[in-house]
Design a protein around this motif. Structure first.
Motif, PDB file in Angstrom:
ATOM      1  N   THR A 200       0.847  -1.187   0.000  1.00 18.41           N
ATOM      2  CA  THR A 200       0.000   0.000   0.000  1.00 18.41           C
ATOM      3  C   THR A 200       0.887   1.242   0.000  1.00 18.41           C
ATOM      4  OG1 THR A 200      -0.094  -0.050   2.415  1.00 18.41           O
ATOM      5  CG2 THR A 200      -1.858  -1.186   1.229  1.00 18.41           C
ATOM      6  N   PRO A 201       0.352   2.403  -0.408  1.00 18.56           N
ATOM      7  CA  PRO A 201       1.173   3.622  -0.471  1.00 18.56           C
ATOM      8  C   PRO A 201       1.895   3.945   0.832  1.00 18.56           C
ATOM      9  CG  PRO A 201      -0.904   3.983  -1.590  1.00 18.56           C
ATOM     10  CD  PRO A 201      -1.001   2.634  -0.944  1.00 18.56           C
ATOM     11  N   ASP A 202       1.279   3.639   1.982  1.00 16.71           N
ATOM     12  CA  ASP A 202       1.931   3.987   3.248  1.00 16.71           C
ATOM     13  C   ASP A 202       3.065   3.025   3.605  1.00 16.71           C
ATOM     14  OD1 ASP A 202       0.394   1.791   3.810  1.00 16.71           O
ATOM     15  OD2 ASP A 202      -0.663   2.677   5.518  1.00 16.71           O
ATOM     16  N   GLN A 203       3.289   2.008   2.766  1.00 16.43           N
ATOM     17  CA  GLN A 203       4.395   1.075   3.008  1.00 16.43           C
ATOM     18  C   GLN A 203       5.632   1.402   2.179  1.00 16.43           C
ATOM     19  OE1 GLN A 203       1.764  -2.498   2.310  1.00 16.43           O
ATOM     20  NE2 GLN A 203       2.833  -3.289   4.108  1.00 16.43           N
ATOM     21  N   ILE A 204       5.557   2.474   1.396  1.00 18.73           N
ATOM     22  CA  ILE A 204       6.720   2.900   0.618  1.00 18.73           C
ATOM     23  C   ILE A 204       7.067   4.339   0.994  1.00 18.73           C
ATOM     24  CG2 ILE A 204       6.365   1.319  -1.322  1.00 18.73           C
ATOM     25  CD1 ILE A 204       5.027   3.622  -2.802  1.00 18.73           C
ATOM     26  N   PRO A 205       8.364   4.704   0.943  1.00 15.48           N
ATOM     27  CA  PRO A 205       8.804   6.010   1.444  1.00 15.48           C
ATOM     28  C   PRO A 205       8.675   7.162   0.451  1.00 15.48           C
ATOM     29  CG  PRO A 205      10.710   4.691   0.837  1.00 15.48           C
ATOM     30  CD  PRO A 205       9.500   3.817   0.622  1.00 15.48           C
ATOM     31  N   LEU A 206       8.270   6.893  -0.803  1.00 11.63           N
ATOM     32  CA  LEU A 206       8.212   7.957  -1.803  1.00 11.63           C
ATOM     33  C   LEU A 206       7.288   9.093  -1.372  1.00 11.63           C
ATOM     34  CD1 LEU A 206       7.898   5.899  -5.136  1.00 11.63           C
ATOM     35  CD2 LEU A 206       9.920   7.115  -4.304  1.00 11.63           C
ATOM     36  N   LYS A 207       7.721  10.335  -1.673  1.00 14.28           N
ATOM     37  CA  LYS A 207       6.878  11.504  -1.401  1.00 14.28           C
ATOM     38  C   LYS A 207       6.570  12.285  -2.674  1.00 14.28           C
ATOM     39  CE  LYS A 207      10.607  14.848  -0.496  1.00 14.28           C
ATOM     40  NZ  LYS A 207      11.229  15.778   0.477  1.00 14.28           N
ATOM     41  N   ALA A 208       7.423  12.145  -3.692  1.00 16.87           N
ATOM     42  CA  ALA A 208       7.239  12.929  -4.913  1.00 16.87           C
ATOM     43  C   ALA A 208       7.743  12.148  -6.121  1.00 16.87           C
ATOM     44  CB  ALA A 208       7.972  14.268  -4.819  1.00 16.87           C
ATOM     45  N   GLY A 209       7.212  12.496  -7.287  1.00 18.35           N
ATOM     46  CA  GLY A 209       7.677  11.912  -8.536  1.00 18.35           C
ATOM     47  C   GLY A 209       7.817  13.000  -9.576  1.00 18.35           C
ATOM     48  N   ILE A 210       8.832  12.883 -10.426  1.00 22.49           N
ATOM     49  CA  ILE A 210       9.065  13.830 -11.521  1.00 22.49           C
ATOM     50  C   ILE A 210       8.975  13.030 -12.811  1.00 22.49           C
ATOM     51  CG2 ILE A 210      10.674  15.466 -12.553  1.00 22.49           C
ATOM     52  CD1 ILE A 210      11.827  15.913  -9.736  1.00 22.49           C
ATOM     53  N   PHE A 211       7.890  13.256 -13.548  1.00 19.35           N
ATOM     54  CA  PHE A 211       7.559  12.383 -14.676  1.00 19.35           C
ATOM     55  C   PHE A 211       7.454  13.191 -15.963  1.00 19.35           C
ATOM     56  CE2 PHE A 211       5.104  10.458 -10.978  1.00 19.35           C
ATOM     57  CZ  PHE A 211       6.155   9.610 -10.622  1.00 19.35           C
ATOM     58  N   GLY A 212       8.094  12.700 -17.022  1.00 21.48           N
ATOM     59  CA  GLY A 212       8.044  13.381 -18.313  1.00 21.48           C
ATOM     60  C   GLY A 212       8.383  12.442 -19.447  1.00 21.48           C
ATOM     61  N   ALA A 213       8.708  13.019 -20.592  1.00 21.92           N
ATOM     62  CA  ALA A 213       9.116  12.323 -21.816  1.00 21.92           C
ATOM     63  C   ALA A 213       7.941  11.797 -22.630  1.00 21.92           C
ATOM     64  CB  ALA A 213      10.113  11.189 -21.553  1.00 21.92           C
ATOM     65  N   GLU A 214       6.714  11.931 -22.126  1.00 21.87           N
ATOM     66  CA  GLU A 214       5.542  11.548 -22.904  1.00 21.87           C
ATOM     67  C   GLU A 214       4.345  12.331 -22.364  1.00 21.87           C
ATOM     68  OE1 GLU A 214       5.365   7.332 -22.299  1.00 21.87           O
ATOM     69  OE2 GLU A 214       4.487   7.491 -20.319  1.00 21.87           O
ATOM     70  N   ALA A 215       3.326  12.487 -23.198  1.00 21.96           N
ATOM     71  CA  ALA A 215       2.123  13.208 -22.770  1.00 21.96           C
ATOM     72  C   ALA A 215       1.348  12.367 -21.764  1.00 21.96           C
ATOM     73  CB  ALA A 215       1.257  13.510 -23.988  1.00 21.96           C
ATOM     74  N   TRP A 216       0.794  13.044 -20.750  1.00 21.52           N
ATOM     75  CA  TRP A 216      -0.059  12.346 -19.789  1.00 21.52           C
ATOM     76  C   TRP A 216      -1.107  13.314 -19.281  1.00 21.52           C
ATOM     77  CZ3 TRP A 216       1.515  12.655 -14.125  1.00 21.52           C
ATOM     78  CH2 TRP A 216       2.563  13.561 -13.924  1.00 21.52           C
ATOM     79  N   SER A 217      -2.256  12.761 -18.942  1.00 22.94           N
ATOM     80  CA  SER A 217      -3.406  13.575 -18.584  1.00 22.94           C
ATOM     81  C   SER A 217      -3.452  13.844 -17.086  1.00 22.94           C
ATOM     82  CB  SER A 217      -4.689  12.852 -19.005  1.00 22.94           C
ATOM     83  OG  SER A 217      -4.781  11.606 -18.315  1.00 22.94           O
ATOM     84  N   GLU A 218      -4.322  14.794 -16.705  1.00 25.15           N
ATOM     85  CA  GLU A 218      -4.542  15.070 -15.285  1.00 25.15           C
ATOM     86  C   GLU A 218      -5.137  13.854 -14.575  1.00 25.15           C
ATOM     87  OE1 GLU A 218      -3.778  17.554 -13.177  1.00 25.15           O
ATOM     88  OE2 GLU A 218      -2.581  18.328 -14.835  1.00 25.15           O
ATOM     89  N   GLU A 219      -5.963  13.112 -15.302  1.00 27.24           N
ATOM     90  CA  GLU A 219      -6.551  11.909 -14.716  1.00 27.24           C
ATOM     91  C   GLU A 219      -5.472  10.869 -14.413  1.00 27.24           C
ATOM     92  OE1 GLU A 219      -9.562  14.248 -16.731  1.00 27.24           O
ATOM     93  OE2 GLU A 219      -7.658  13.465 -17.428  1.00 27.24           O
ATOM     94  N   MET A 220      -4.502  10.758 -15.316  1.00 24.63           N
ATOM     95  CA  MET A 220      -3.403   9.818 -15.075  1.00 24.63           C
ATOM     96  C   MET A 220      -2.565  10.294 -13.888  1.00 24.63           C
ATOM     97  SD  MET A 220      -0.621   8.328 -17.783  1.00 24.63           S
ATOM     98  CE  MET A 220       0.421   6.917 -17.370  1.00 24.63           C
ATOM     99  N   ARG A 221      -2.386  11.605 -13.752  1.00 25.41           N
ATOM    100  CA  ARG A 221      -1.655  12.143 -12.599  1.00 25.41           C
ATOM    101  C   ARG A 221      -2.318  11.695 -11.293  1.00 25.41           C
ATOM    102  NH1 ARG A 221       0.981  17.322 -11.601  1.00 25.41           N
ATOM    103  NH2 ARG A 221      -0.192  18.368 -13.246  1.00 25.41           N
ATOM    104  N   GLN A 222      -3.643  11.888 -11.230  1.00 25.15           N
ATOM    105  CA  GLN A 222      -4.367  11.516 -10.012  1.00 25.15           C
ATOM    106  C   GLN A 222      -4.243  10.022  -9.729  1.00 25.15           C
ATOM    107  OE1 GLN A 222      -5.560  13.667  -7.853  1.00 25.15           O
ATOM    108  NE2 GLN A 222      -4.916  15.319  -9.222  1.00 25.15           N
ATOM    109  N   ASP A 223      -4.306   9.224 -10.775  1.00 27.69           N
ATOM    110  CA  ASP A 223      -4.189   7.771 -10.620  1.00 27.69           C
ATOM    111  C   ASP A 223      -2.825   7.402 -10.034  1.00 27.69           C
ATOM    112  OD1 ASP A 223      -5.280   5.096 -11.083  1.00 27.69           O
ATOM    113  OD2 ASP A 223      -3.728   4.912 -12.604  1.00 27.69           O
ATOM    114  N   ILE A 224      -1.751   8.012 -10.564  1.00 26.12           N
ATOM    115  CA  ILE A 224      -0.401   7.739 -10.073  1.00 26.12           C
ATOM    116  C   ILE A 224      -0.248   8.219  -8.635  1.00 26.12           C
ATOM    117  CG2 ILE A 224       2.044   8.355 -10.339  1.00 26.12           C
ATOM    118  CD1 ILE A 224       1.542   8.422 -13.389  1.00 26.12           C
TER     119      ILE A 224
END
Length: 433
Positions: A200-224
């Motif tokens: 689950t998300p609370d079992q991993i330490p990530l706080k942020a992601g920097i994603f690029g190199a391809e088009a992605w939607s706001e809906e995909m952002r929320q999903d990630i």
């Protein structure tokens, strides 16, 4: 509190930014005129000399440069410094044709890494963070750019490159990675794999992601963001200009700040080449004003977006660009309708489907066909044909509403569409046009 990597630059006054751009543009035009015969020939054909360029108000006088020019001048025709002064090449991924090779001096690399460092700090990165760079390394700019930016910020950097997803997750957990850098489609796949592993998300330490190199939607952002439990930031760049870091999102997540001390941005009408005012959608054009080895003047990116000088809550003063809606050369024209893959992705995500899909375009008896193959989640998967047909009709109706044309939708089993560790292959166009 908002943090900046180079506050005196990132929060400079508009007057200061224009002064930098005016001075650097004049110098850059003289640099290419003196050192790149290919450019000099294009400028002479346009009836322009360096003396005609006194500041950004004269930028429109210069000829455009396109990817066709880069291919024609391949490999050394646009290099503006002696090869002994160049220390690296990078190359485009070739998703729209033959690869393009770009050259860098050490100074070019230093400035590029500064731009990537600004993006990492804007995403909350500090010298106490662990940054996992899961972009590809090698000729692709993603890995080297974010790797160098992470070093400049002082992060502990994990250069995993792409692939071997279970190992990626192991490093995230074992080394307490707090920032993930990769393509959005690969971030979605990492999140999907974590879920399958029972994490689950609370079992991993990530706080942020920097994603690029391809088009992605706001809906995909929320999903990630929901799957990984992070805040997801967009980053933009082109190998032709330097790589990722040409523009980046801040805490507002409402457009990407362009590093205007290095790049001048314009929006043009893709048909006429006319420069459009703020707020109008068109093709993004960039002029690199600090690049030494491979400086491009008025480079047509083919990306469609909007520029805005509205005040940003983060305190940065550099102009913002919207997420590219698509590319003029990735745009599909189907039965006379302009279709961008991001529009289809929005419909799928709004209906609860993962961003694993493929668009197949063909021409049957002189008529274009549009077939969208969509993966079901394991929870959706069923052998009840009535339920599958109902779901398919729901998506057909959603796509007709979004696109204004009919599409065939085929729901397929989970994991049946090949995953990408780099740029996702979304479109297969079988038409012989």
């Amino acid at each position: 509190m908002e943090r900046y990597y180079q506050p005196e630059i990132e929060t400079a006054s508009r007057e200061q930014i224009k002064a930098w751009q005016d001075e650097r543009l004049v110098k850059q035009v003289k640099h290419v005129w003196d050192n790149v015969p290919y450019y000099r020939k294009k400028m002479e054909a346009q009836g322009v000399t360096p003396e005609d360029i006194k500041g950004t108000e004269d930028l429109h006088k210069l000829p455009f440069v396109t990817k066709a020019d880069l291919r024609e001048a391949y490999p050394y025709g646009l290099v503006a410094k002696p090869l002994k002064d160049c220390v690296r090449i990078q190359s485009t991924s070739g998703t729209t044709g033959k690869r393009v090779v770009a050259f860098y001096t050490q100074h070019d690399i230093d400035l590029w890494e500064d731009c990537c460092a600004r993006a990492i700090v804007a995403a909350g990165g500090t010298d106490e963070d662990v940054c996992q760079v899961s972009y590809g390394y090698g000729l692709f700019t993603g890995g080297p750019g974010l790797n160098g930016g992470s070093h400049k910020v002082g992060c502990l950097t994990i250069p995993t490159s792409s692939g071997n997803t279970e190992r990626q997750i192991m490093f995230i957990r074992d080394l307490n990675a707090t920032i993930l850098c990769c393509t959005p489609s690969y971030a979605a796949y990492i999140g999907e794999t974590m879920k399958e592993m029972g994490l689950t998300p609370d079992q991993i330490p990530l706080k942020a992601g920097i994603f690029g190199a391809e088009a992605w939607s706001e809906e995909m952002r929320q999903d990630i963001q929901n799957t990984l439990g992070i805040k997801a930031y967009d980053i933009y760049g082109l190998t032709e200009l330097s790589g990722p870091g040409v523009a980046f999102e801040c805490s507002a997540q409402a457009g990407m700040h362009i590093n205007e001390d290095h790049f001048i941005a314009e929006i043009i009408d893709p048909e006429t080449g006319e420069v459009l005012p703020d707020g109008q959608q068109g093709e993004l054009v960039f002029t690199s004003i600090t690049k030494e080895a491979f400086p491009l003047l008025r480079y047509r990116t083919r990306d469609i977006c909007v520029l805005s000088h509205e005040k940003c809550s983060c305190g940065r003063t550099h102009v913002k660009m919207t997420k590219p809606r698509g590319r003029t050369d990735d745009m599909l024209i189907i039965r006379g309708v302009n279709v961008f893959p991001s529009q289809i992705e929005t419909v799928l995500l709004n209906h609860g489907y993962p961003a694993n899909y493929q668009i197949i375009v063909d021409r049957v008896r002189s008529t274009d066909t549009l077939d969208v193959q969509v993966e079901m989640t394991p929870e959706m998967f069923t052998d009840n044909m009535g339920e599958i047909e109902r779901r398919q009709k729901e998506l057909v109706d959603g796509l007709r509403s979004m696109l204004g044309l009919a599409a065939k939708v085929t729901l397929v089993a989970p994991k049946s569409i090949v995953r990408s560790e780099g740029k996702a292959v979304r479109v297969i166009d079988k038409r012989k046009i």
